[in-house]
Design an enzyme around this catalytic site. Structure first.
Site, PDB file in Angstrom:
ATOM      1  N   ASP A 142       0.818  -1.216   0.000  1.00 52.08           N
ATOM      2  CA  ASP A 142       0.000   0.000   0.000  1.00 52.08           C
ATOM      3  C   ASP A 142       0.851   1.264   0.000  1.00 52.08           C
ATOM      4  O   ASP A 142       2.071   1.214   0.201  1.00 52.08           O
ATOM      5  CB  ASP A 142      -0.960  -0.007   1.203  1.00 52.08           C
ATOM      6  CG  ASP A 142      -0.291  -0.413   2.529  1.00 52.08           C
ATOM      7  OD1 ASP A 142       0.954  -0.427   2.591  1.00 52.08           O
ATOM      8  OD2 ASP A 142      -1.008  -0.702   3.484  1.00 52.08           O
ATOM      9  N   ASN A 150      -7.861  -2.337  14.137  1.00 55.93           N
ATOM     10  CA  ASN A 150      -9.228  -2.699  13.759  1.00 55.93           C
ATOM     11  C   ASN A 150      -9.269  -3.943  12.868  1.00 55.93           C
ATOM     12  O   ASN A 150     -10.287  -4.241  12.260  1.00 55.93           O
ATOM     13  CB  ASN A 150      -9.924  -1.523  13.061  1.00 55.93           C
ATOM     14  CG  ASN A 150      -9.224  -1.091  11.778  1.00 55.93           C
ATOM     15  OD1 ASN A 150      -8.268  -1.734  11.351  1.00 55.93           O
ATOM     16  ND2 ASN A 150      -9.694  -0.023  11.173  1.00 55.93           N
ATOM     17  N   HIS A 162      -7.400  -4.455  10.130  1.00 50.04           N
ATOM     18  CA  HIS A 162      -7.139  -4.282   8.693  1.00 50.04           C
ATOM     19  C   HIS A 162      -5.831  -4.954   8.297  1.00 50.04           C
ATOM     20  O   HIS A 162      -4.925  -5.121   9.098  1.00 50.04           O
ATOM     21  CB  HIS A 162      -7.193  -2.807   8.266  1.00 50.04           C
ATOM     22  CG  HIS A 162      -6.056  -1.929   8.661  1.00 50.04           C
ATOM     23  ND1 HIS A 162      -6.240  -0.625   9.096  1.00 50.04           N
ATOM     24  CD2 HIS A 162      -4.711  -2.120   8.672  1.00 50.04           C
ATOM     25  CE1 HIS A 162      -5.063  -0.080   9.335  1.00 50.04           C
ATOM     26  NE2 HIS A 162      -4.122  -0.963   9.099  1.00 50.04           N
ATOM     27  N   GLU A 212      -9.738  -1.822   5.058  1.00 53.59           N
ATOM     28  CA  GLU A 212     -10.427  -1.514   6.303  1.00 53.59           C
ATOM     29  C   GLU A 212     -11.636  -2.435   6.511  1.00 53.59           C
ATOM     30  O   GLU A 212     -12.099  -3.092   5.563  1.00 53.59           O
ATOM     31  CB  GLU A 212     -10.886  -0.049   6.259  1.00 53.59           C
ATOM     32  CG  GLU A 212      -9.740   0.969   6.174  1.00 53.59           C
ATOM     33  CD  GLU A 212      -9.033   1.202   7.524  1.00 53.59           C
ATOM     34  OE1 GLU A 212      -8.949   0.274   8.352  1.00 53.59           O
ATOM     35  OE2 GLU A 212      -8.547   2.335   7.721  1.00 53.59           O
TER      36      GLU A 212
HETATM   37  C1  GLP Z   1      -0.766   0.519   8.672  1.00 50.44           C
HETATM   38  C2  GLP Z   1      -0.437  -0.265   7.379  1.00 50.44           C
HETATM   39  C3  GLP Z   1      -0.526  -1.741   7.596  1.00 50.44           C
HETATM   40  C4  GLP Z   1       0.125  -2.069   8.901  1.00 50.44           C
HETATM   41  C5  GLP Z   1      -0.707  -1.534  10.036  1.00 50.44           C
HETATM   42  C6  GLP Z   1      -0.055  -1.653  11.388  1.00 50.44           C
HETATM   43  O1  GLP Z   1      -1.804   1.387   8.584  1.00 50.44           O
HETATM   44  N1  GLP Z   1      -1.208   0.083   6.247  1.00 50.44           N
HETATM   45  O2  GLP Z   1       0.080  -2.416   6.499  1.00 50.44           O
HETATM   46  O3  GLP Z   1       0.195  -3.462   9.065  1.00 50.44           O
HETATM   47  O4  GLP Z   1      -1.173  -0.243   9.768  1.00 50.44           O
HETATM   48  O5  GLP Z   1       0.971  -0.734  11.557  1.00 50.44           O
HETATM   49  P1  GLP Z   1       2.063  -0.892  12.678  1.00 50.44           P
HETATM   50  O6  GLP Z   1       2.921  -2.046  12.280  1.00 50.44           O
HETATM   51  O7  GLP Z   1       2.831   0.407  12.681  1.00 50.44           O
HETATM   52  O8  GLP Z   1       1.346  -1.144  13.953  1.00 50.44           O
END
Ligand code: GLP
Length: 234
Positions: free
Chosen positions: A62, A128, A130, A135
Site C-alpha cells: 500500500d 481494527n 485491517h 479496512e
Molecule cells: C498501517 C499499514 C498496515 C500495517 C498496520 C499496522 O496502517 N497500512 O500495512 O500493518 O497499519 O501498523 P504498525 O505495524 O505500525 O502497527
C-alpha cells in the site's frame, strides 16, 4: 494457521528471517512486503544478513494517496530507508501515491500483481483488524483500490505525523483477494494494542468486518506474535 509466540519482536524477526532464507533457497523470489513499525525488526535482520535479493522482486501492499516517494512518511520512503537502499532487490513495486489518474494506477498495480504471483507475503495488522489498508467492511474479493481510511486508522497512524490533519485520508491498497494469492502468508503483530485484533482474527468468525479473519481460510499462514499481542488468546 500456524501460531508462533515469541518473547519479543527481535526474537520473532529471527524466525521470519529464516523463512525468507528458505523461500529464497527454494528458488522462490517474489515477496509481498508491508510497512508500519511491525516489520522493522525483520527488515533490520534482512539488511545485516548475507541473503541475496538481487534477483528478487518486492511488491508492497500500500501507499498513502497524496504523498510522493520523497515524503518521509510515504511508504516508498520507508521501504527505501529500511530495506531497499541497503539490500537491493531486482524489482521493487509500490503504488504511486501522487498518481494523477488513480484508476490508471489501480490498473497498473493489478497488472503487476497478476504478472508476479507472490511466493511469500508479509503482513502487519491494524488495531481494527485491517490488512494492507483494507479496512473493516472491505470485500474479501477486492483487488487494488483507493480506500478511505477509517478514523481509527488515522488516529493510530497519527504518531508518525506532526499533526492529525497531516495524516492522509486515503491510500492505495492491494486488495484482499490479491493478498490471498500468495503461497505463504506471514502476519506479524507485536504489542498489547494488537491483542484484541489478534484474538478476533484467530478465534472469531470469518467476517469482512475483521479483514484479517479471512486468513483462517488460507492454507499456509504463519502468525508471528509477541507475548503481549498473544495475551488475549484463549
Ligand atoms: C498501517 C499499514 C498496515 C500495517 C498496520 C499496522 O496502517 N497500512 O500495512 O500493518 O497499519 O501498523 P504498525 O505495524 O505500525 O502497527
Amino acid at each position: 494457521m500456524e501460531i508462533k509466540i515469541f518473547k519479543n519482536a527481535n526474537d520473532a524477526a529471527k524466525t521470519v528471517e529464516t523463512i525468507f532464507a528458505k523461500t529464497l533457497k527454494s528458488g522462490d523470489e517474489v515477496f509481498g512486503l508491508a510497512t508500519g513499525s511491525t516489520p522493522e525488526t525483520t527488515y533490520a535482520r534482512l539488511v545485516t544478513s548475507d541473503l541475496d535479493f538481487s534477483n528478487a522482486t518486492a511488491i508492497n501492499l500500500d501507499e498513502y494517496y497524496g504523498l510522493n516517494s520523497d515524503h518521509p512518511q510515504s511508504y516508498a520512503y520507508f521501504m527505501n530507508k529500511h530495506l531497499f537502499n541497503k539490500k537491493p532487490f531486482k524489482h521493487t513495486y509500490i503504488p504511486n501515491g501522487i498518481a494523477e489518474d488513480p484508476q490508471a494506477e489501480i490498473d497498473r498495480y493489478n497488472k503487476i500483481l497478476e504478472e508476479n504471483p507472490r511466493n511469500l507475503q508479509i503482513l502487519g495488522i491494524g488495531t481494527n483488524g485491517h490488512i494492507g489498508f483494507n479496512e473493516p467492511g472491505t470485500d474479501f474479493a477486492s483487488k487494488t483500490q483507493l480506500v478511505n481510511l477509517t478514523e481509527e486508522t488515522i488516529e493510530a497512524n497519527q504518531r508518525f505525523f506532526k499533526k492529525r490533519e497531516d495524516v492522509p485520508k486515503q491510500a492505495f491498497s492491494m486488495g484482499i483477494d490479491s493478498i490471498l494469492d500468495a503461497d505463504h502468508i506471514i502476519l506479524m503483530a507485536f504489542g498489547e494494542n494488537k491483542a484484541d485484533a489478534v484474538k478476533d482474527m484467530i478465534e472469531g468468525p470469518v467476517t469482512e468486518l475483521l479483514p484479517a479473519s479471512i486468513l483462517q481460510k488460507h492454507n499456509h499462514v504463519t502468525i508471528i506474535l509477541d507475548e503481549d499481542a498473544a495475551s488475549k488468546l484463549s
